[in-house]
Scaffold this active site. Structure first.
Site, PDB file in Angstrom:
ATOM      1  N   TRP A 188       0.951  -0.811  -0.132  1.00 50.24           N
ATOM      2  CA  TRP A 188       0.236   0.426   0.097  1.00 50.24           C
ATOM      3  C   TRP A 188       0.860   1.272  -0.290  1.00 50.24           C
ATOM      4  O   TRP A 188       1.637   1.380   1.152  1.00 50.24           O
ATOM      5  CB  TRP A 188      -0.960  -0.159   1.480  1.00 50.24           C
ATOM      6  CG  TRP A 188      -1.860   1.447   1.138  1.00 50.24           C
ATOM      7  CD1 TRP A 188      -2.338   1.982   0.060  1.00 50.24           C
ATOM      8  CD2 TRP A 188      -1.568   2.366   2.178  1.00 50.24           C
ATOM      9  NE1 TRP A 188      -3.028   3.293   1.029  1.00 50.24           N
ATOM     10  CE2 TRP A 188      -2.572   3.050   1.369  1.00 50.24           C
ATOM     11  CE3 TRP A 188       0.119   3.004   3.498  1.00 50.24           C
ATOM     12  CZ2 TRP A 188      -1.996   5.021   2.476  1.00 50.24           C
ATOM     13  CZ3 TRP A 188      -0.201   3.831   3.833  1.00 50.24           C
ATOM     14  CH2 TRP A 188      -1.027   5.236   2.997  1.00 50.24           C
ATOM     15  N   GLU A 229      -2.574  -3.221  -2.531  1.00 52.72           N
ATOM     16  CA  GLU A 229      -4.163  -2.296  -1.976  1.00 52.72           C
ATOM     17  C   GLU A 229      -4.766  -0.988  -1.953  1.00 52.72           C
ATOM     18  O   GLU A 229      -3.902  -0.213  -2.145  1.00 52.72           O
ATOM     19  CB  GLU A 229      -3.667  -2.350  -0.392  1.00 52.72           C
ATOM     20  CG  GLU A 229      -5.083  -1.319   0.255  1.00 52.72           C
ATOM     21  CD  GLU A 229      -4.338  -1.252   1.765  1.00 52.72           C
ATOM     22  OE1 GLU A 229      -3.488  -1.932   2.708  1.00 52.72           O
ATOM     23  OE2 GLU A 229      -5.300  -0.874   2.572  1.00 52.72           O
ATOM     24  N   LYS A 231      -6.582   2.846  -2.500  1.00 53.59           N
ATOM     25  CA  LYS A 231      -7.595   3.348  -1.612  1.00 53.59           C
ATOM     26  C   LYS A 231      -7.919   4.793  -2.738  1.00 53.59           C
ATOM     27  O   LYS A 231      -7.950   4.918  -3.394  1.00 53.59           O
ATOM     28  CB  LYS A 231      -6.932   4.039  -0.209  1.00 53.59           C
ATOM     29  CG  LYS A 231      -6.863   5.032   0.637  1.00 53.59           C
ATOM     30  CD  LYS A 231      -6.006   4.870   1.659  1.00 53.59           C
ATOM     31  CE  LYS A 231      -6.319   5.968   2.881  1.00 53.59           C
ATOM     32  NZ  LYS A 231      -5.791   6.383   3.770  1.00 53.59           N
ATOM     33  N   HIS A 265     -11.840   2.567   2.585  1.00 53.60           N
ATOM     34  CA  HIS A 265     -11.236   2.731   1.594  1.00 53.60           C
ATOM     35  C   HIS A 265     -12.211   3.169   0.137  1.00 53.60           C
ATOM     36  O   HIS A 265     -11.844   3.662  -1.002  1.00 53.60           O
ATOM     37  CB  HIS A 265      -9.929   2.222   0.931  1.00 53.60           C
ATOM     38  CG  HIS A 265      -9.096   1.799   1.738  1.00 53.60           C
ATOM     39  ND1 HIS A 265      -7.695   1.826   1.248  1.00 53.60           N
ATOM     40  CD2 HIS A 265      -8.632   2.610   3.091  1.00 53.60           C
ATOM     41  CE1 HIS A 265      -6.688   1.816   2.160  1.00 53.60           C
ATOM     42  NE2 HIS A 265      -7.247   1.966   3.763  1.00 53.60           N
ATOM     43  N   HIS A 289      -9.428  -6.277   4.575  1.00 51.07           N
ATOM     44  CA  HIS A 289      -8.434  -5.079   5.835  1.00 51.07           C
ATOM     45  C   HIS A 289      -9.470  -4.908   6.402  1.00 51.07           C
ATOM     46  O   HIS A 289     -10.320  -3.916   5.384  1.00 51.07           O
ATOM     47  CB  HIS A 289      -7.016  -4.253   4.849  1.00 51.07           C
ATOM     48  CG  HIS A 289      -6.070  -4.280   4.505  1.00 51.07           C
ATOM     49  ND1 HIS A 289      -5.436  -3.045   5.413  1.00 51.07           N
ATOM     50  CD2 HIS A 289      -5.409  -5.557   5.503  1.00 51.07           C
ATOM     51  CE1 HIS A 289      -3.798  -4.346   5.112  1.00 51.07           C
ATOM     52  NE2 HIS A 289      -4.254  -4.975   5.046  1.00 51.07           N
ATOM     53  N   ASP A 299     -10.461   4.464  10.582  1.00 50.06           N
ATOM     54  CA  ASP A 299      -9.507   3.064  11.454  1.00 50.06           C
ATOM     55  C   ASP A 299     -10.545   3.554  12.925  1.00 50.06           C
ATOM     56  O   ASP A 299      -9.386   2.699  13.415  1.00 50.06           O
ATOM     57  CB  ASP A 299      -8.506   3.041  10.476  1.00 50.06           C
ATOM     58  CG  ASP A 299      -7.614   3.062   9.687  1.00 50.06           C
ATOM     59  OD1 ASP A 299      -7.958   2.023   9.217  1.00 50.06           O
ATOM     60  OD2 ASP A 299      -7.306   4.098   8.740  1.00 50.06           O
TER      61      ASP A 299
HETATM   62  C1  RNT Z   1      -3.779   2.776   4.984  1.00 48.72           C
HETATM   63  C2  RNT Z   1      -4.028   1.196   4.554  1.00 48.72           C
HETATM   64  C3  RNT Z   1      -3.251   1.092   5.095  1.00 48.72           C
HETATM   65  C4  RNT Z   1      -2.537   0.942   6.006  1.00 48.72           C
HETATM   66  C5  RNT Z   1      -1.840  -0.583   7.208  1.00 48.72           C
HETATM   67  C6  RNT Z   1      -0.854   0.298   7.913  1.00 48.72           C
HETATM   68  O1  RNT Z   1      -5.329   3.586   4.751  1.00 48.72           O
HETATM   69  O2  RNT Z   1      -5.298   1.217   4.751  1.00 48.72           O
HETATM   70  O3  RNT Z   1      -3.004  -0.290   4.960  1.00 48.72           O
HETATM   71  O4  RNT Z   1      -3.733   1.577   7.577  1.00 48.72           O
HETATM   72  O5  RNT Z   1      -0.644  -0.327   6.434  1.00 48.72           O
HETATM   73 ZN    ZN Z   2      -5.403  -0.956   5.233  1.00 45.58          ZN
END
Ligand code: RNT
Ligand code: ZN
Length: 422
Positions: A188, A229, A231, A265, A289, A299
């Site tokens: 990411w 990943e 976003k 995300h 995640h 988060d």
């Molecule tokens: C960030 C991503 C990523 C992080 C971690 C710490 O928006 O979600 O996965 O949260 O790598």
């Molecule tokens: Zn993440």
């Protein structure tokens, strides 16, 4: 509740499920084979141990709060994870970030890390029978201070981060080799612009090129898997994110990589539970995640809410939990007891999976195929008051972890004896 009473309550629940064609014993057996990858970064607000007192900086992510007891050393973090794991039923995994290396007090930069810097983590994981997952750290670094890494316009900076990515795959592969279960290494990056870009294509072309270089060497999927990943936006990258969902979905399909879906995300009304079936059709794997966005990618600790249950149902209904799905958590709340935060989220994830495993899925699908949507809705609603909590309590007791809210007494006394002294 004593053990006899727990068993008795479970037996009654089991009969009720059996009358719907659901085998509660089988559900528990399936449940114990699904590991949750516990994210190390909940324990120290995404700080890591690269330098003494290291803190999260940049990356467009933020841990807020200053609850006492944050882990300051690797030993403290391990102690806290051990405490959390002792309160979560089942055998799980550890998800580590590259900035959590053990460097013996001597700074080692991201383009110099080796498996040796993670050997003590691997040994620790072995002792607790944990598999490990891994993440390169593309933030909290001078070379990421302007918000760009793998898509940076400066080739030297890109090369630095490409090297970090290459080394992280080697480390992940070594973890997987030693632990006998494939490590998923998840890429990411925060790259994006605060304001409207003039060129949306260039950074994406650079990102494809960097990723292809990172992934150039083939690694045996028995020991290692690559994940990417996406976003929507980050703090300071509100207008444009290079690695958007479309970008990584296309990348993962074309390169046959595991796609990571982070629940935080996407647009606020968009849910990942809706995306799981499609990703599983076209990608070789899916990494979750599991997180909880509140108004933004905040988060927050994972709750047993509708979306978590929908995610779990999609995972179970897919029938791919054992060969294509990797469940991980991703949140960081510094405003409450950090060990409790882990336990709440992880127990909720396991609960949601159990509820999903107790679903009379084939009967529901039958009603749907028959066009009997009334029956489908009745069944879905009636399910909500079935006695899954009796199965959950029995499962916790069988796994030797506290039943109900009793786990919190242990966290409170750990707080008194250990966390409050930091
Ligand atoms: C960030 C991503 C990523 C992080 C971690 C710490 O928006 O979600 O996965 O949260 O790598
Ligand atoms: Zn993440």
């Amino acid at each position: 509740m004593n053990e006899g009473k727990l068993t008795q309550t479970y037996q009654t629940a089991k009969e009720q499920y059996a009358s719907l064609g659901v085998d509660a014993d089988a559900a528990m057996k399936a449940l114990e084979s699904i590991p949750i990858s516990l994210h190390c970064w909940q324990g120290d607000d995404v700080g890591g141990f690269e330098t003494a007192g290291a803190q999260l900086s940049g990356g467009g992510i933020q841990a807020t709060g200053n609850y006492p007891g944050k882990a300051r050393t690797i030993a403290e973090l391990r102690g806290d994870i051990e405490k959390a794991l002792s309160l979560i039923p089942g055998t799980h995994r550890l998800n580590l970030h590259a900035c959590y290396l053990e460097n013996g007090g001597k700074f080692v930069d991201r383009d110099e890390i080796e498996p040796a810097h993670f050997q003590s983590w691997i040994d620790w994981a072995k002792r607790y029978h944990l598999g490990m997952d891994f993440n390169p750290t593309f933030f909290s670094h001078a070379k990421a201070a302007d918000g760009f890494t793998l898509a940076h316009a400066d080739e030297a900076i890109r090369d630095f981060w490409i090297q970090h990515g290459i080394l992280c795959r080697k480390i992940g592969a070594e973890m997987g080799r030693q632990l006998g279960t494939p490590t998923v290494t998840n890429v990411w990056i925060p790259d994006g612009y605060k304001d409207i870009p003039a060129d949306r294509t260039g950074p994406r072309e650079r990102l494809v090129d960097s990723l292809d270089k990172i992934f150039a060497e083939a690694i045996d999927p028995k020991i290692h898997l690559d994940a990417v990943e996406a976003k929507l936006f980050g703090i300071g990258a509100e207008s444009y994110t290079v690695g958007s969902h479309e970008f990584y979905l296309a990348y993962a399909v074309s390169r046959q990589k595991v796609l990571t879906l982070d629940a935080g995300h996407f647009h606020p009304t968009e849910v990942i539970s809706e995306k799981i079936s499609t990703v599983l059709m076209f990608c070789p794997g899916l990494l979750l995640h599991v997180s909880r966005p509140v108004r933004w990618d905040s988060d927050h600790v994972v709750l047993l809410d509708d979306e978590l249950q929908n995610i779990a149902k999609e995972l179970v209904r897919s029938g791919r939990l054992h060969d294509k799905i990797h469940v991980g958590l991703d949140y960081f709340d510094a405003s409450i007891n950090r060990v409790a935060a882990w336990v709440i989220g992880a127990r909720n994830m396991v609960k949601a999976l159990l509820i999903a495993l107790l679903e009379p899925t084939s009967t529901l699908k039958r009603a749907e195929l028959d066009g009997d949507f009334t029956r489908r809705l009745v069944m879905l609603e009636e399910q909500k008051s079935l006695p899954w909590t009796a199965v959950w309590d029995y499962y916790c007791a069988k796994k030797g972890v506290p039943v109900g809210g009793a786990w919190f007494d242990e966290v409170r006394s750990y707080e008194k004896q250990v966390l409050s002294k930091r």
